[in-house]
Design a protein around this motif. Structure first.
Motif, PDB file in Angstrom:
ATOM      1  N   GLY A  35       0.799  -1.213   0.000  1.00 32.74           N
ATOM      2  CA  GLY A  35       0.000   0.000   0.000  1.00 32.74           C
ATOM      3  C   GLY A  35       0.830   1.260   0.000  1.00 32.74           C
ATOM      4  O   GLY A  35       0.369   2.325  -0.434  1.00 32.74           O
ATOM      5  N   GLU A  36       2.065   1.143   0.471  1.00 37.86           N
ATOM      6  CA  GLU A  36       2.930   2.319   0.527  1.00 37.86           C
ATOM      7  C   GLU A  36       3.273   2.809  -0.877  1.00 37.86           C
ATOM      8  O   GLU A  36       3.133   3.992  -1.189  1.00 37.86           O
ATOM      9  CB  GLU A  36       4.182   1.987   1.340  1.00 37.86           C
ATOM     10  N   PHE A  37       3.726   1.896  -1.749  1.00 38.07           N
ATOM     11  CA  PHE A  37       4.077   2.363  -3.099  1.00 38.07           C
ATOM     12  C   PHE A  37       2.837   2.599  -3.950  1.00 38.07           C
ATOM     13  O   PHE A  37       2.828   3.495  -4.812  1.00 38.07           O
ATOM     14  CB  PHE A  37       5.075   1.406  -3.778  1.00 38.07           C
ATOM     15  N   LEU A  38       1.756   1.828  -3.702  1.00 37.56           N
ATOM     16  CA  LEU A  38       0.538   2.046  -4.479  1.00 37.56           C
ATOM     17  C   LEU A  38      -0.119   3.376  -4.108  1.00 37.56           C
ATOM     18  O   LEU A  38      -0.655   4.077  -4.979  1.00 37.56           O
ATOM     19  CB  LEU A  38      -0.431   0.889  -4.268  1.00 37.56           C
ATOM     20  N   GLU A  39      -0.063   3.735  -2.842  1.00 36.88           N
ATOM     21  CA  GLU A  39      -0.581   5.037  -2.431  1.00 36.88           C
ATOM     22  C   GLU A  39       0.187   6.153  -3.132  1.00 36.88           C
ATOM     23  O   GLU A  39      -0.414   7.119  -3.631  1.00 36.88           O
ATOM     24  CB  GLU A  39      -0.458   5.196  -0.926  1.00 36.88           C
ATOM     25  N   ALA A  40       1.504   6.007  -3.193  1.00 39.92           N
ATOM     26  CA  ALA A  40       2.315   7.023  -3.866  1.00 39.92           C
ATOM     27  C   ALA A  40       1.922   7.152  -5.337  1.00 39.92           C
ATOM     28  O   ALA A  40       1.845   8.268  -5.879  1.00 39.92           O
ATOM     29  CB  ALA A  40       3.794   6.673  -3.738  1.00 39.92           C
ATOM     30  N   ALA A  41       1.647   6.024  -5.979  1.00 45.21           N
ATOM     31  CA  ALA A  41       1.264   6.046  -7.393  1.00 45.21           C
ATOM     32  C   ALA A  41      -0.096   6.703  -7.585  1.00 45.21           C
ATOM     33  O   ALA A  41      -0.292   7.508  -8.507  1.00 45.21           O
ATOM     34  CB  ALA A  41       1.246   4.619  -7.941  1.00 45.21           C
ATOM     35  N   VAL A  42      -1.056   6.356  -6.739  1.00 43.60           N
ATOM     36  CA  VAL A  42      -2.398   6.942  -6.842  1.00 43.60           C
ATOM     37  C   VAL A  42      -2.350   8.447  -6.606  1.00 43.60           C
ATOM     38  O   VAL A  42      -2.957   9.235  -7.354  1.00 43.60           O
ATOM     39  CB  VAL A  42      -3.361   6.258  -5.844  1.00 43.60           C
ATOM     40  N   VAL A  43      -1.638   8.851  -5.572  1.00 43.29           N
ATOM     41  CA  VAL A  43      -1.528  10.283  -5.273  1.00 43.29           C
ATOM     42  C   VAL A  43      -0.866  11.022  -6.437  1.00 43.29           C
ATOM     43  O   VAL A  43      -1.316  12.099  -6.842  1.00 43.29           O
ATOM     44  CB  VAL A  43      -0.741  10.491  -3.961  1.00 43.29           C
ATOM     45  N   ALA A  44       0.194  10.434  -6.997  1.00 41.35           N
ATOM     46  CA  ALA A  44       0.863  11.059  -8.131  1.00 41.35           C
ATOM     47  C   ALA A  44      -0.079  11.174  -9.328  1.00 41.35           C
ATOM     48  O   ALA A  44      -0.112  12.214 -10.011  1.00 41.35           O
ATOM     49  CB  ALA A  44       2.103  10.256  -8.511  1.00 41.35           C
ATOM     50  N   GLY A  45      -0.833  10.120  -9.586  1.00 39.87           N
ATOM     51  CA  GLY A  45      -1.760  10.157 -10.709  1.00 39.87           C
ATOM     52  C   GLY A  45      -2.814  11.233 -10.559  1.00 39.87           C
ATOM     53  O   GLY A  45      -3.084  11.999 -11.494  1.00 39.87           O
ATOM     54  N   LEU A  46      -3.409  11.313  -9.388  1.00 44.54           N
ATOM     55  CA  LEU A  46      -4.454  12.308  -9.159  1.00 44.54           C
ATOM     56  C   LEU A  46      -3.907  13.724  -9.236  1.00 44.54           C
ATOM     57  O   LEU A  46      -4.487  14.601  -9.887  1.00 44.54           O
ATOM     58  CB  LEU A  46      -5.107  12.069  -7.793  1.00 44.54           C
ATOM     59  N   ALA A  47      -2.774  13.953  -8.575  1.00 47.40           N
ATOM     60  CA  ALA A  47      -2.191  15.300  -8.581  1.00 47.40           C
ATOM     61  C   ALA A  47      -1.774  15.713  -9.987  1.00 47.40           C
ATOM     62  O   ALA A  47      -1.933  16.879 -10.382  1.00 47.40           O
ATOM     63  CB  ALA A  47      -1.008  15.364  -7.619  1.00 47.40           C
ATOM     64  N   SER A  48      -1.263  14.754 -10.767  1.00 47.48           N
ATOM     65  CA  SER A  48      -0.855  15.074 -12.135  1.00 47.48           C
ATOM     66  C   SER A  48      -2.046  15.424 -13.013  1.00 47.48           C
ATOM     67  O   SER A  48      -1.892  16.071 -14.054  1.00 47.48           O
ATOM     68  CB  SER A  48      -0.087  13.896 -12.744  1.00 47.48           C
ATOM     69  N   ALA A  49      -3.234  14.975 -12.592  1.00 45.22           N
ATOM     70  CA  ALA A  49      -4.457  15.297 -13.337  1.00 45.22           C
ATOM     71  C   ALA A  49      -5.142  16.556 -12.803  1.00 45.22           C
ATOM     72  O   ALA A  49      -6.255  16.878 -13.216  1.00 45.22           O
ATOM     73  CB  ALA A  49      -5.420  14.117 -13.280  1.00 45.22           C
ATOM     74  N   GLY A  50      -4.491  17.245 -11.862  1.00 44.28           N
ATOM     75  CA  GLY A  50      -5.041  18.494 -11.353  1.00 44.28           C
ATOM     76  C   GLY A  50      -5.950  18.343 -10.153  1.00 44.28           C
ATOM     77  O   GLY A  50      -6.679  19.284  -9.804  1.00 44.28           O
ATOM     78  N   VAL A  51      -5.906  17.187  -9.484  1.00 44.12           N
ATOM     79  CA  VAL A  51      -6.765  16.939  -8.330  1.00 44.12           C
ATOM     80  C   VAL A  51      -5.962  17.149  -7.052  1.00 44.12           C
ATOM     81  O   VAL A  51      -4.875  16.577  -6.882  1.00 44.12           O
ATOM     82  CB  VAL A  51      -7.329  15.496  -8.360  1.00 44.12           C
ATOM     83  N   ASP A  52      -6.488  17.947  -6.135  1.00 46.06           N
ATOM     84  CA  ASP A  52      -5.876  18.094  -4.818  1.00 46.06           C
ATOM     85  C   ASP A  52      -6.144  16.833  -3.998  1.00 46.06           C
ATOM     86  O   ASP A  52      -7.256  16.280  -4.053  1.00 46.06           O
ATOM     87  CB  ASP A  52      -6.435  19.301  -4.083  1.00 46.06           C
ATOM     88  N   VAL A  53      -5.159  16.402  -3.221  1.00 50.09           N
ATOM     89  CA  VAL A  53      -5.268  15.139  -2.498  1.00 50.09           C
ATOM     90  C   VAL A  53      -5.150  15.362  -0.998  1.00 50.09           C
ATOM     91  O   VAL A  53      -4.220  16.035  -0.528  1.00 50.09           O
ATOM     92  CB  VAL A  53      -4.167  14.150  -2.954  1.00 50.09           C
ATOM     93  N   LEU A  54      -6.101  14.792  -0.254  1.00 48.91           N
ATOM     94  CA  LEU A  54      -6.025  14.709   1.200  1.00 48.91           C
ATOM     95  C   LEU A  54      -5.641  13.273   1.543  1.00 48.91           C
ATOM     96  O   LEU A  54      -6.431  12.353   1.334  1.00 48.91           O
ATOM     97  CB  LEU A  54      -7.374  15.060   1.835  1.00 48.91           C
ATOM     98  N   ARG A  55      -4.448  13.081   2.039  1.00 54.59           N
ATOM     99  CA  ARG A  55      -3.939  11.744   2.339  1.00 54.59           C
ATOM    100  C   ARG A  55      -4.240  11.439   3.806  1.00 54.59           C
ATOM    101  O   ARG A  55      -3.669  12.044   4.707  1.00 54.59           O
ATOM    102  CB  ARG A  55      -2.438  11.692   2.049  1.00 54.59           C
ATOM    103  N   VAL A  56      -5.145  10.470   4.044  1.00 47.20           N
ATOM    104  CA  VAL A  56      -5.597  10.195   5.413  1.00 47.20           C
ATOM    105  C   VAL A  56      -4.852   9.034   6.050  1.00 47.20           C
ATOM    106  O   VAL A  56      -5.075   8.722   7.222  1.00 47.20           O
ATOM    107  CB  VAL A  56      -7.118   9.941   5.458  1.00 47.20           C
ATOM    108  N   GLY A  57      -3.991   8.331   5.307  1.00 46.65           N
ATOM    109  CA  GLY A  57      -3.190   7.263   5.872  1.00 46.65           C
ATOM    110  C   GLY A  57      -3.961   5.979   6.062  1.00 46.65           C
ATOM    111  O   GLY A  57      -4.913   5.686   5.330  1.00 46.65           O
ATOM    112  N   VAL A  58      -3.565   5.203   7.066  1.00 54.02           N
ATOM    113  CA  VAL A  58      -4.176   3.896   7.314  1.00 54.02           C
ATOM    114  C   VAL A  58      -5.499   4.081   8.060  1.00 54.02           C
ATOM    115  O   VAL A  58      -5.521   4.461   9.233  1.00 54.02           O
ATOM    116  CB  VAL A  58      -3.230   2.986   8.118  1.00 54.02           C
ATOM    117  N   LEU A  59      -6.578   3.822   7.360  1.00 54.43           N
ATOM    118  CA  LEU A  59      -7.934   3.903   7.914  1.00 54.43           C
ATOM    119  C   LEU A  59      -8.790   2.848   7.228  1.00 54.43           C
ATOM    120  O   LEU A  59      -8.493   2.427   6.106  1.00 54.43           O
ATOM    121  CB  LEU A  59      -8.553   5.282   7.684  1.00 54.43           C
ATOM    122  N   PRO A  60      -9.896   2.423   7.866  1.00 47.46           N
ATOM    123  CA  PRO A  60     -10.795   1.464   7.222  1.00 47.46           C
ATOM    124  C   PRO A  60     -11.450   2.026   5.955  1.00 47.46           C
ATOM    125  O   PRO A  60     -11.603   3.243   5.802  1.00 47.46           O
ATOM    126  CB  PRO A  60     -11.854   1.202   8.304  1.00 47.46           C
TER     127      PRO A  60
END
Length: 452
Positions: A57-82
């Motif tokens: 999840g650590e590297f996949l989270e980084a990839a998802v965040v990068a993808g969203l931000a590169s598309a112009g989406v602001d990201v709130l990263r909440v970490g490990v949660l259900p």
């Protein structure tokens, strides 16, 4: 490329099936599709991103965040949660989408991506299909429309998510849990901090197991798919009940004070009666799937509660509930949706509500769960077969027809391909357990030979 989205997002072995490139590409595609659908109309988009504790999840989270931000989406990263926490926060924070990285109850090597729409609801099938189509188009060479400068998304950690979610859970309880001793099995998963905090704030005395995630031990011999540790702990500590979650805590199964399992059907039955008592069960109706035990249906009929049946999958339960304005639904596996307080199955909320009923009624969970009698039901998972042919195999259809004739009106047969794993599930229900085992075993053998 076969269809990526199953019944619960995109799932597979991390870094083999589910790669960083795929996670990034799907996230960019999701941003483009939701923008085209008007979700981001007139404002800068925001996404909530969370994960379970898996190492991948650590590297996949980084990839998802990068993808969203590169598309112009602001990201709130909440970490490990259900998963249900990410869904709740997506709605509560007014975000345009949510992303959860988890493979739920699957073993550690797997991981998955689930998308939530504005409000915290799972994406409609047509949006998932469109995301997959757009991803495929750009994978073959069509360039992305990329923002630059101030147009790129910004990323920040949102540390208030846990407290905000726990406050929500405790705030919707009909009564406190004072006087109850409860064992929690967190499956070394996403609820390892959330669930103990919520139950403690609600007043319960706690014993906690499976709550030390290290990135590798999620679902490993513990949690809702492995109840033996919980059963033993409940008896050892003289607890009133035990609650077990899966890796992303969208499920809840329970154990009574004797160590006996209380499954999702029984939990639904207990909650249905409790909600009707306080006039919260709209239309006196509960929604469940074709996998629900026949004993559940009979119990609800005896109590004057209407039972609506759907296909397997909590998304189909949710669709039925939303379409008809219903308040309670779920699956035998422990996905329970309490729609007034959650947009998806929420294992922590379900456990809290179940414990609240025990505390309020003064009855044991064993007594409450006895409202329904489970008919013998045998479920066999048959792996490594061509699950796409489960409805088209003539050999299998003949075997099922023979089994149904043998069982008559006292039982039933259900074969279905898993939406999240490469296997076929064989379920047989009968008045006699030995007959159910015999029929299920024979059908499992036919599935292996016909679809192997």
């Amino acid at each position: 490329m076969g269809r990526l989205f199953g019944t619960d997002g995109v799932r597979g072995v991390a870094n083999a099936d589910l790669t960083a490139e795929l996670a990034l590409g799907l996230s960019v595609a999701a941003a483009h599709v939701l923008a085209e659908a008007g979700t981001f109309a007139g404002h800068r988009a925001t996404a909530v991103v969370g994960r379970d504790p898996r190492a991948s999840g650590e590297f996949l989270e980084a990839a998802v965040v990068a993808g969203l931000a590169s598309a112009g989406v602001d990201v709130l990263r909440v970490g490990v949660l259900p998963t249900p926490a990410v869904a709740h926060l997506t709605g509560a924070l007014g975000a345009d989408l949510g992303v959860m990285l988890s493979a739920s109850h699957n073993a550690m090597p797997d991981n998955g991506i689930k998308f939530f729409a504005r409000g915290g609801h799972k994406l409609a099938d047509e949006l998932e299909d469109r995301i997959e189509s757009v991803y495929a188009e750009h994978r073959t060479g069509a360039p992305w429309d990329r923002p630059t400068g101030a147009g790129v998304g910004r990323v920040r950690d949102y540390d208030q998510g846990l407290d905000q979610y726990v406050a929500h859970l405790v705030g919707v309880l009909p009564n406190r849990l004072d006087g109850l001793k409860i064992v929690l099995d967190e499956a070394h998963g996403a609820a390892s901090r959330v669930s103990p905090e919520a139950f403690a704030r609600a007043g319960a005395e706690l014993v906690t197991i499976g709550a030390v995630p290290d990135g590798l031990n999620i679902n490993d011999g513990c949690g809702s798919t492995h109840l033996d540790l919980l059963k033993a702990a409940v008896v050892e500590h003289g607890a009133d009940l035990g609650i077990a979650h899966d890796g992303d805590a969208d499920r809840c199964l329970a154990v009574d004070h004797t160590g006996a399992e209380v499954d999702g059907d029984q939990i639904l039955a207990v909650l249905a009666l409790a909600m009707r008592e306080r006039e919260a069960l709209r239309e006196d109706t509960v929604v469940a799937t074709v996998m629900s035990n026949l004993g559940f249906k009979l119990a609800m009929e005896r109590k004057g509660i209407r039972f609506v049946q759907t296909a397997v999958g909590d998304r189909y339960v949710l669709e039925e509930m939303k379409e008809h304005g219903l308040a309670l639904g779920g699956e035998q596996s422990g996905h329970v949706i309490i729609l007034d307080h959650a947009t998806t199955g929420d294992g922590t909320l379900t456990g809290l509500m179940l414990a609240a009923r025990v505390a309020q009624s003064g009855r044991t969970l064993r007594d409450l769960a006895s409202v329904m009698e489970r008919l013998p039901q045998v479920l066999i998972n048959v792996p490594d077969v061509d699950k796409s042919r489960v409805t088209s195999s003539a050999e299998l259809a003949t075997a099922v027809a023979e089994a149904e004739r043998e069982l008559g009106s006292t039982g039933r047969v259900l074969l279905r391909s898993s939406g999240t794993e490469p296997l076929v599930r064989v379920m047989v229900e009968a008045a006699d357990i030995e007959q159910a085992r015999s029929v299920a075993g024979r059908l499992a053998d036919v599935v292996k030979s016909a679809l192997g």
